[in-house]
Design a protein around this motif. Structure first.
Motif, short mmCIF file in Angstrom:
data_model
loop_
_atom_site.label_atom_id
_atom_site.label_comp_id
_atom_site.label_asym_id
_atom_site.label_seq_id
_atom_site.Cartn_x
_atom_site.Cartn_y
_atom_site.Cartn_z
N UNK A 232 0.83 -1.21 0.00
CA UNK A 232 0.00 0.00 0.00
C UNK A 232 0.86 1.26 0.00
N UNK A 233 0.20 2.39 -0.27
CA UNK A 233 0.86 3.70 -0.21
C UNK A 233 2.16 3.70 -1.00
N UNK A 234 2.12 3.14 -2.19
CA UNK A 234 3.31 2.98 -3.02
C UNK A 234 3.63 4.28 -3.73
N UNK A 235 4.88 4.69 -3.64
CA UNK A 235 5.35 5.85 -4.39
C UNK A 235 6.79 5.62 -4.78
N UNK A 236 7.22 6.29 -5.81
CA UNK A 236 8.60 6.16 -6.27
C UNK A 236 9.31 7.51 -6.11
N UNK A 237 10.61 7.43 -6.03
CA UNK A 237 11.43 8.64 -5.96
C UNK A 237 12.53 8.53 -7.01
N UNK A 238 12.57 9.46 -7.90
CA UNK A 238 13.45 9.52 -9.08
C UNK A 238 13.38 8.22 -9.88
N UNK A 239 14.00 8.19 -11.01
CA UNK A 239 13.84 7.09 -11.97
C UNK A 239 14.75 5.89 -11.72
N UNK A 240 15.60 5.96 -10.70
CA UNK A 240 16.60 4.90 -10.53
C UNK A 240 16.17 3.74 -9.65
N UNK A 241 14.89 3.61 -9.39
CA UNK A 241 14.43 2.42 -8.68
C UNK A 241 14.38 2.55 -7.17
N UNK A 242 13.73 3.57 -6.68
CA UNK A 242 13.51 3.74 -5.24
C UNK A 242 12.00 3.71 -5.03
N UNK A 243 11.52 2.66 -4.35
CA UNK A 243 10.09 2.49 -4.16
C UNK A 243 9.78 2.49 -2.67
N UNK A 244 8.94 3.43 -2.26
CA UNK A 244 8.51 3.51 -0.88
C UNK A 244 7.13 2.87 -0.79
N UNK A 245 6.92 2.07 0.26
CA UNK A 245 5.64 1.36 0.37
C UNK A 245 5.39 0.93 1.80
N UNK A 246 4.14 0.59 2.06
CA UNK A 246 3.73 0.05 3.36
C UNK A 246 3.24 -1.37 3.13
N UNK A 247 3.49 -2.23 4.10
CA UNK A 247 3.02 -3.60 3.98
C UNK A 247 3.00 -4.29 5.34
N UNK A 248 2.17 -5.30 5.42
CA UNK A 248 2.14 -6.16 6.60
C UNK A 248 2.90 -7.44 6.34
N UNK A 249 3.44 -7.59 5.13
CA UNK A 249 4.22 -8.78 4.76
C UNK A 249 5.49 -8.85 5.60
N UNK A 250 5.88 -10.06 5.97
CA UNK A 250 7.09 -10.24 6.77
C UNK A 250 8.31 -9.72 6.03
N UNK A 251 9.17 -9.01 6.73
CA UNK A 251 10.36 -8.38 6.17
C UNK A 251 11.26 -9.39 5.45
N UNK A 252 11.38 -10.60 6.01
CA UNK A 252 12.34 -11.55 5.47
C UNK A 252 11.98 -12.10 4.09
N UNK A 253 10.75 -11.91 3.63
CA UNK A 253 10.38 -12.42 2.31
C UNK A 253 10.28 -11.31 1.26
N UNK A 254 10.36 -10.06 1.66
CA UNK A 254 10.12 -8.96 0.74
C UNK A 254 11.09 -8.94 -0.45
N UNK A 255 12.39 -9.02 -0.19
CA UNK A 255 13.36 -8.92 -1.28
C UNK A 255 13.15 -10.01 -2.32
N UNK A 256 13.02 -11.26 -1.85
CA UNK A 256 12.84 -12.37 -2.79
C UNK A 256 11.53 -12.25 -3.57
N UNK A 257 10.46 -11.86 -2.88
CA UNK A 257 9.15 -11.71 -3.54
C UNK A 257 9.20 -10.62 -4.62
N UNK A 258 9.80 -9.50 -4.30
CA UNK A 258 9.88 -8.39 -5.26
C UNK A 258 10.78 -8.76 -6.43
#
Length: 183
Positions: free
Chosen positions: A36-62
């Motif tokens: 949720x609340x997804x936004x990006x900052x500049x074009x080089x791949x910075x994505x800000x977001x909110x989630x209830x997903x466990x931190x340890x799975x985020x990198x692999x899932x994305x």
């Protein structure tokens, strides 16, 4: 689990025409992943977001979703608001304070790469470069007037580089500012 605020740092998109990813598509993809609340900052791949997903799975899932969508394996480093705040607060004294004199970067490390292991491949040239280990980050600073003599580019050919993504200090502090404003 309550939603937490994160930043995903994608390596290797929209650089020199390579791996083009429109930010609108990137925001849409993160929404499809349930963030949720997804936004990006500049074009080089910075994505800000909110989630209830466990931190340890985020990198692999994305990373898996990006590879499925774009057909390219991209490195993703995720930091929570708390972690990014610690990176900024733990910077060496004066780091990033003289942008007219020094180029200052945060080299974010993806687990299992540690700062101790990363420092073994970070080469510095006396009078040009300085590097300091941190938690999940290397602080790297080079003299602007001598940046062509910097040895920072030497890390690119190393196996460790596959687990790194670099952000300028100004981008790093701006991302923290944006995360804190959203929290």
């Amino acid at each position: 689990m309550a939603d937490q605020r994160y930043v995903a740092l994608l390596r290797g998109i929209n650089v020199g025409g390579k791996n083009p990813v429109p930010m609108a598509e990137l925001r849409e993809l993160f929404g499809e992943l349930g963030h949720d609340d997804v936004r990006t900052h500049i074009q080089s791949g910075n994505v800000l977001f909110s989630t209830g997903t466990a931190r340890d799975s985020l990198e692999d899932d994305i990373e898996a979703a990006l590879e499925e969508r774009y057909g390219t394996r991209l490195v993703v480093v995720v930091r929570s608001l708390r972690q990014l705040r610690s990176v900024v607060r733990s910077a060496p004294d004066g780091f990033g304070d003289r942008p007219d004199e020094f180029h200052s970067d945060a080299v974010f490390l993806k687990s299992p790469l540690t700062a101790a292991k990363a420092m073994k491949v970070v080469q510095t040239r006396e009078g040009v470069d300085e590097a300091w280990p941190g938690t999940g980050v290397i602080y790297f600073q080079r003299l602007s007037a001598a940046r062509t003599k910097s040895r920072m580019s030497k890390i690119v050919g190393t196996p460790e580089y596959a687990l790194m993504t670099i952000r300028s200090w100004s981008t790093t502090t701006k991302l923290l500012e944006l995360l804190e404003a959203d929290a």
